[in-house]
Design a protein around this motif. Structure first.
Motif, PDB file in Angstrom:
ATOM      1  N   UNK A 135       0.842  -1.196   0.000  1.00 35.04           N
ATOM      2  CA  UNK A 135       0.000   0.000   0.000  1.00 35.04           C
ATOM      3  C   UNK A 135       0.872   1.237   0.000  1.00 35.04           C
ATOM      4  N   UNK A 136       0.345   2.271  -0.622  1.00 36.66           N
ATOM      5  CA  UNK A 136       0.990   3.577  -0.639  1.00 36.66           C
ATOM      6  C   UNK A 136      -0.020   4.545  -0.042  1.00 36.66           C
ATOM      7  N   UNK A 137       0.146   4.848   1.226  1.00 35.61           N
ATOM      8  CA  UNK A 137      -0.842   5.693   1.901  1.00 35.61           C
ATOM      9  C   UNK A 137      -0.853   7.116   1.342  1.00 35.61           C
ATOM     10  N   UNK A 138       0.255   7.558   0.803  1.00 34.13           N
ATOM     11  CA  UNK A 138       0.295   8.906   0.227  1.00 34.13           C
ATOM     12  C   UNK A 138      -0.548   8.990  -1.046  1.00 34.13           C
ATOM     13  N   UNK A 139      -0.701   7.855  -1.720  1.00 30.09           N
ATOM     14  CA  UNK A 139      -1.485   7.813  -2.956  1.00 30.09           C
ATOM     15  C   UNK A 139      -2.857   7.179  -2.752  1.00 30.09           C
ATOM     16  N   UNK A 140      -3.168   6.820  -1.520  1.00 27.67           N
ATOM     17  CA  UNK A 140      -4.455   6.159  -1.235  1.00 27.67           C
ATOM     18  C   UNK A 140      -4.660   4.938  -2.126  1.00 27.67           C
ATOM     19  N   UNK A 141      -3.629   4.167  -2.288  1.00 26.38           N
ATOM     20  CA  UNK A 141      -3.686   3.048  -3.218  1.00 26.38           C
ATOM     21  C   UNK A 141      -3.092   1.796  -2.584  1.00 26.38           C
ATOM     22  N   UNK A 142      -3.738   0.669  -2.882  1.00 23.52           N
ATOM     23  CA  UNK A 142      -3.203  -0.617  -2.481  1.00 23.52           C
ATOM     24  C   UNK A 142      -3.012  -1.450  -3.749  1.00 23.52           C
ATOM     25  N   UNK A 143      -1.972  -2.260  -3.733  1.00 23.30           N
ATOM     26  CA  UNK A 143      -1.607  -3.041  -4.903  1.00 23.30           C
ATOM     27  C   UNK A 143      -1.617  -4.527  -4.573  1.00 23.30           C
ATOM     28  N   UNK A 144      -1.802  -5.311  -5.606  1.00 22.31           N
ATOM     29  CA  UNK A 144      -1.641  -6.754  -5.480  1.00 22.31           C
ATOM     30  C   UNK A 144      -0.768  -7.214  -6.646  1.00 22.31           C
ATOM     31  N   UNK A 145       0.476  -7.539  -6.336  1.00 25.91           N
ATOM     32  CA  UNK A 145       1.379  -8.073  -7.342  1.00 25.91           C
ATOM     33  C   UNK A 145       1.195  -9.580  -7.385  1.00 25.91           C
ATOM     34  N   UNK A 146       0.836 -10.083  -8.541  1.00 25.63           N
ATOM     35  CA  UNK A 146       0.544 -11.515  -8.700  1.00 25.63           C
ATOM     36  C   UNK A 146       1.548 -12.123  -9.663  1.00 25.63           C
ATOM     37  N   UNK A 147       2.346 -13.034  -9.157  1.00 25.55           N
ATOM     38  CA  UNK A 147       3.350 -13.720  -9.963  1.00 25.55           C
ATOM     39  C   UNK A 147       3.034 -15.208 -10.051  1.00 25.55           C
ATOM     40  N   UNK A 148       3.650 -15.862 -10.997  1.00 26.55           N
ATOM     41  CA  UNK A 148       3.476 -17.311 -11.179  1.00 26.55           C
ATOM     42  C   UNK A 148       1.994 -17.685 -11.201  1.00 26.55           C
ATOM     43  N   UNK A 149       1.257 -16.960 -11.987  1.00 27.18           N
ATOM     44  CA  UNK A 149      -0.195 -17.154 -12.019  1.00 27.18           C
ATOM     45  C   UNK A 149      -0.566 -18.530 -12.561  1.00 27.18           C
ATOM     46  N   UNK A 150      -1.642 -19.053 -12.001  1.00 26.24           N
ATOM     47  CA  UNK A 150      -2.151 -20.370 -12.371  1.00 26.24           C
ATOM     48  C   UNK A 150      -3.588 -20.235 -12.882  1.00 26.24           C
ATOM     49  N   UNK A 151      -4.032 -21.187 -13.679  1.00 20.19           N
ATOM     50  CA  UNK A 151      -5.432 -21.112 -14.143  1.00 20.19           C
ATOM     51  C   UNK A 151      -6.432 -21.009 -12.987  1.00 20.19           C
ATOM     52  N   UNK A 152      -6.109 -21.622 -11.859  1.00 19.18           N
ATOM     53  CA  UNK A 152      -7.034 -21.556 -10.727  1.00 19.18           C
ATOM     54  C   UNK A 152      -7.073 -20.193 -10.044  1.00 19.18           C
ATOM     55  N   UNK A 153      -6.217 -19.285 -10.473  1.00 17.27           N
ATOM     56  CA  UNK A 153      -6.285 -17.905  -9.979  1.00 17.27           C
ATOM     57  C   UNK A 153      -7.329 -17.093 -10.743  1.00 17.27           C
ATOM     58  N   UNK A 154      -7.897 -17.673 -11.776  1.00 17.40           N
ATOM     59  CA  UNK A 154      -8.919 -16.980 -12.558  1.00 17.40           C
ATOM     60  C   UNK A 154     -10.127 -16.666 -11.687  1.00 17.40           C
ATOM     61  N   UNK A 155     -10.495 -15.396 -11.646  1.00 17.17           N
ATOM     62  CA  UNK A 155     -11.593 -14.953 -10.794  1.00 17.17           C
ATOM     63  C   UNK A 155     -11.809 -13.458 -11.013  1.00 17.17           C
ATOM     64  N   UNK A 156     -12.896 -12.974 -10.447  1.00 15.11           N
ATOM     65  CA  UNK A 156     -13.071 -11.532 -10.312  1.00 15.11           C
ATOM     66  C   UNK A 156     -12.428 -11.137  -8.986  1.00 15.11           C
ATOM     67  N   UNK A 157     -11.547 -10.173  -9.041  1.00 17.58           N
ATOM     68  CA  UNK A 157     -10.833  -9.717  -7.854  1.00 17.58           C
ATOM     69  C   UNK A 157     -11.451  -8.413  -7.354  1.00 17.58           C
ATOM     70  N   UNK A 158     -11.734  -8.403  -6.065  1.00 12.29           N
ATOM     71  CA  UNK A 158     -12.387  -7.261  -5.442  1.00 12.29           C
ATOM     72  C   UNK A 158     -11.481  -6.632  -4.392  1.00 12.29           C
ATOM     73  N   UNK A 159     -11.543  -5.331  -4.345  1.00 10.63           N
ATOM     74  CA  UNK A 159     -10.828  -4.584  -3.318  1.00 10.63           C
ATOM     75  C   UNK A 159     -11.806  -4.232  -2.200  1.00 10.63           C
ATOM     76  N   UNK A 160     -11.323  -4.312  -0.979  1.00 12.39           N
ATOM     77  CA  UNK A 160     -12.151  -4.006   0.187  1.00 12.39           C
ATOM     78  C   UNK A 160     -11.405  -3.093   1.131  1.00 12.39           C
ATOM     79  N   UNK A 161     -12.132  -2.164   1.701  1.00 11.64           N
ATOM     80  CA  UNK A 161     -11.586  -1.277   2.726  1.00 11.64           C
ATOM     81  C   UNK A 161     -12.513  -1.327   3.928  1.00 11.64           C
ATOM     82  N   UNK A 162     -11.959  -1.520   5.112  1.00 13.48           N
ATOM     83  CA  UNK A 162     -12.808  -1.482   6.294  1.00 13.48           C
ATOM     84  C   UNK A 162     -12.032  -0.939   7.493  1.00 13.48           C
TER      85      UNK A 162
END
Length: 119
Positions: free
Chosen positions: A71-98
């Protein structure tokens, strides 16, 4: 009120990489726990990774060692770096803040971004 907007999804071959971004509105982004979840067709939504306001991170066993949340709090942004992706990673990805304020939970979701891992 916080709005979260995901970006960065797409089609990638097995073994490839993608980086998802989640931009959040609001003045107190740093106070929120930020998380990435995913939902594959016919399955329940599941936690992928979280980044707490205190700087801790946690990952689902299925992605540990392959995905990195940051996360970069100065930019109000969170990241997800995904490496070595597999077919089972296929999905809709959702961001959540709480965050919790006393007994009240403030919980916000993005619209989701599709990630497809296929050759």
């Amino acid at each position: 009120q916080v709005q979260v907007v995901e970006s960065g999804g797409g089609l990638v071959q097995p073994g490839g990489s993608l980086r998802l971004s989640c931009a959040a509105s609001g003045r107190i982004f740093s106070a929120y726990t930020m998380g990435w979840y995913r939902q594959a067709p016919g399955k329940q939504r599941e936690l992928v990774a979280i980044s707490t306001s205190g700087g801790s991170t946690n990952y689902a066993d299925s992605v540990n060692g392959r995905f990195t949340i940051s996360r970069d709090n100065a930019k109000n942004t969170v990241y997800l770096q995904m490496n070595s992706l597999k077919p089972e990673d296929t999905a809709v990805y959702y961001c959540n803040a709480y965050r919790w304020l006393g007994a009240l939970k403030y919980d916000y979701w993005g619209q989701g971004t599709q990630v497809t891992v296929s050759s």
